[in-house]
Design a protein around this motif. Structure first.
Motif, short mmCIF file in Angstrom:
data_model
loop_
_atom_site.label_atom_id
_atom_site.label_comp_id
_atom_site.label_asym_id
_atom_site.label_seq_id
_atom_site.Cartn_x
_atom_site.Cartn_y
_atom_site.Cartn_z
N UNK A 145 5.89 1.85 6.58
CA UNK A 145 6.59 1.15 5.67
C UNK A 145 5.72 0.80 4.15
N UNK A 146 6.87 0.47 3.14
CA UNK A 146 6.01 0.36 1.56
C UNK A 146 5.88 -1.28 1.79
N UNK A 147 4.68 -1.92 1.65
CA UNK A 147 4.65 -3.26 1.46
C UNK A 147 3.79 -3.05 0.02
N UNK A 148 2.85 -4.04 -0.28
CA UNK A 148 2.17 -4.23 -1.73
C UNK A 148 1.25 -5.04 -1.43
N UNK A 149 0.25 -5.30 -2.40
CA UNK A 149 -0.69 -6.23 -2.63
C UNK A 149 -0.04 -7.53 -2.94
#
Length: 265
Positions: A145-149
């Motif tokens: 899955x794409x999370x982020x800082x």
């Protein structure tokens, strides 16, 4: 033999930016790839690039905020490429602005794509893995899955976006716990400042809101990166390929920072 030879992966938001980089890296590592995007033209171009690499590609137009469209995309991938092993829930949108000004329509749009889209992808993937009997056959089953800082730090002027990426981390952890017994690993990747069209738009919006010159906000963020340069889609894609491959078999429920040294956990 390439690490993903014989595997079938689906990447949402595959028409540009990080999604395109991930799709091409998975193809170079031997996977056949289903390319999903809300627009047909860019994914068709990426499909041609995948074919040049020597892997199979199929395309599907879908809005990830619509559950039935995500399930249809997974069904298409499995039928067209004869299997299904790796789900990359990459599609996402940003929202720049003070929390005090966020409208109901804006939060619904961000949430429906960044969070609902990941949830529908998780649901569709685990259902297809079960249908195909991946666990019984010993095949790898990966959800990434794409999370982020911004899923680790709440950034000023990016409050709703940050909240959506924190939510992805929660879904990743919960799904990892629920589906470990099914032989499914669930992890997330957390990029930083990537030189893509999304960051061009983020920078422009910061300029409008703060009076900064265009490019100034981007350069400010890049200036805080320990490795001294902006991130590229290929930087992210290498980590995603690791998560998709056999060397990550004992890793689940994690949201790994891949940001060149900007946020530390």
């Amino acid at each position: 033999m390439s690490s993903l030879h014989g595997k079938v992966a689906l990447v949402t938001g595959a028409g540009r930016g990080i999604g395109r980089g991930i799709a091409l890296r998975l193809a170079r590592d031997g996977a056949d790839v289903a390319l999903v995007d809300v627009d047909a033209e860019p994914v068709n171009a990426v499909a041609d690039e995948v074919a040049e690499i020597g892997s199979k590609a199929t395309t599907f137009v879908a809005d990830v905020s619509e559950r039935e469209q995500v399930f249809a995309a997974v069904d298409h991938a499995a039928a067209a490429l004869d299997g299904f092993d790796i789900m990359v829930n990459n599609a996402g949108v940003a929202l720049v602005g003070p929390i005090a000004d966020v409208t109901p329509a804006e939060i619904r749009r961000v949430w429906s794509i960044n969070v609902d889209g990941v949830l529908w992808g998780i649901q569709a993937a685990v259902a297809k893995f079960a249908e195909l009997g991946n666990n019984r056959s010993g095949k790898i089953s990966r959800i990434i899955n794409a999370s982020s800082i911004a899923g680790h730090d709440g950034f000023a002027m990016l409050g709703v976006y940050s909240a959506s990426k924190f939510a992805v981390r929660a879904l990743t952890q919960a799904a990892a716990k629920e589906h470990a017994a099914d032989g499914v690993t669930v992890n997330a990747y957390c990029p930083g400042v990537v030189g893509t069209d999304m960051w061009v738009e983020i920078d422009k919006r910061f300029a409008e809101l703060t009076g900064a010159a265009e490019g100034e906000t981007y350069e400010k963020f890049v200036g805080g990166i320990a490795l001294g340069r902006a991130e590229t889609p290929d930087d992210v894609a290498g980590f995603v390929s690791y998560l998709a491959g056999p060397d990550a078999a004992y890793m689940t429920g994690q949201a790994g920072l891949i940001d060149g040294g900007l946020v530390y956990r």
